[in-house]
Design a protein around this motif. Structure first.
Motif, PDB file in Angstrom:
ATOM      1  N   UNK A  15      40.260  36.120  41.221  1.00 42.29           N
ATOM      2  CA  UNK A  15      39.940  34.689  41.353  1.00 42.29           C
ATOM      3  C   UNK A  15      38.611  34.361  40.660  1.00 42.29           C
ATOM      4  N   UNK A  16      38.595  34.369  39.323  1.00 38.70           N
ATOM      5  CA  UNK A  16      37.351  34.103  38.603  1.00 38.70           C
ATOM      6  C   UNK A  16      36.816  32.678  38.780  1.00 38.70           C
ATOM      7  N   UNK A  17      37.660  31.774  39.275  1.00 34.92           N
ATOM      8  CA  UNK A  17      37.200  30.413  39.532  1.00 34.92           C
ATOM      9  C   UNK A  17      36.369  30.343  40.813  1.00 34.92           C
ATOM     10  N   UNK A  18      36.470  31.383  41.653  1.00 33.41           N
ATOM     11  CA  UNK A  18      35.792  31.406  42.937  1.00 33.41           C
ATOM     12  C   UNK A  18      34.666  32.439  42.967  1.00 33.41           C
ATOM     13  N   UNK A  19      34.920  33.614  42.383  1.00 34.38           N
ATOM     14  CA  UNK A  19      33.959  34.721  42.406  1.00 34.38           C
ATOM     15  C   UNK A  19      33.371  34.956  41.019  1.00 34.38           C
ATOM     16  N   UNK A  20      32.118  35.378  40.980  1.00 32.21           N
ATOM     17  CA  UNK A  20      31.471  35.733  39.720  1.00 32.21           C
ATOM     18  C   UNK A  20      30.336  36.712  40.025  1.00 32.21           C
ATOM     19  N   UNK A  21      29.855  37.387  39.005  1.00 29.85           N
ATOM     20  CA  UNK A  21      28.676  38.238  39.132  1.00 29.85           C
ATOM     21  C   UNK A  21      27.550  37.599  38.340  1.00 29.85           C
ATOM     22  N   UNK A  22      26.357  37.583  38.918  1.00 29.65           N
ATOM     23  CA  UNK A  22      25.215  37.021  38.201  1.00 29.65           C
ATOM     24  C   UNK A  22      24.585  38.087  37.297  1.00 29.65           C
ATOM     25  N   UNK A  23      23.486  37.743  36.663  1.00 31.79           N
ATOM     26  CA  UNK A  23      22.824  38.649  35.724  1.00 31.79           C
ATOM     27  C   UNK A  23      22.294  39.917  36.386  1.00 31.79           C
ATOM     28  N   UNK A  24      22.095  39.862  37.699  1.00 26.19           N
ATOM     29  CA  UNK A  24      21.612  41.024  38.450  1.00 26.19           C
ATOM     30  C   UNK A  24      22.752  41.822  39.082  1.00 26.19           C
ATOM     31  N   UNK A  25      23.998  41.509  38.666  1.00 23.90           N
ATOM     32  CA  UNK A  25      25.179  42.178  39.203  1.00 23.90           C
ATOM     33  C   UNK A  25      25.363  41.933  40.700  1.00 23.90           C
ATOM     34  N   UNK A  26      25.019  40.733  41.155  1.00 26.82           N
ATOM     35  CA  UNK A  26      25.227  40.315  42.537  1.00 26.82           C
ATOM     36  C   UNK A  26      26.409  39.351  42.573  1.00 26.82           C
ATOM     37  N   UNK A  27      27.227  39.457  43.615  1.00 27.83           N
ATOM     38  CA  UNK A  27      28.369  38.566  43.757  1.00 27.83           C
ATOM     39  C   UNK A  27      27.908  37.149  44.052  1.00 27.83           C
ATOM     40  N   UNK A  28      28.503  36.201  43.353  1.00 30.88           N
ATOM     41  CA  UNK A  28      28.203  34.781  43.522  1.00 30.88           C
ATOM     42  C   UNK A  28      29.517  34.064  43.826  1.00 30.88           C
ATOM     43  N   UNK A  29      29.482  33.183  44.814  1.00 36.33           N
ATOM     44  CA  UNK A  29      30.636  32.344  45.129  1.00 36.33           C
ATOM     45  C   UNK A  29      30.439  30.973  44.510  1.00 36.33           C
TER      46      UNK A  29
END
Length: 63
Positions: A20-34
């Protein structure tokens, strides 16, 4: 439907991003972002699959 992330368990392996790339992503620090705590209705099935596929059980569905 809302998503909680247990950051102490999450390894940011991005399996959820694949579902679900529309909901989950990783930021530049490799942390999960919703994208949002509230899951859009058209993403419920994908998010449910992502939660079920998390190898660390770091994701939880509320509501």
């Amino acid at each position: 439907m809302e998503i909680d992330v247990d950051r102490s368990l999450c390894e940011a392996n991005a399996i959820c991003v694949g579902f679900a790339p529309e909901v989950f992503d990783l930021d530049d620090d490799e942390e999960l972002v919703l994208a949002s705590d509230e899951v859009p209705q058209n993403q419920v099935e994908r998010v449910t699959q992502a939660v079920a596929s998390c190898p660390k059980n770091a994701l939880l569905i509320r509501g």
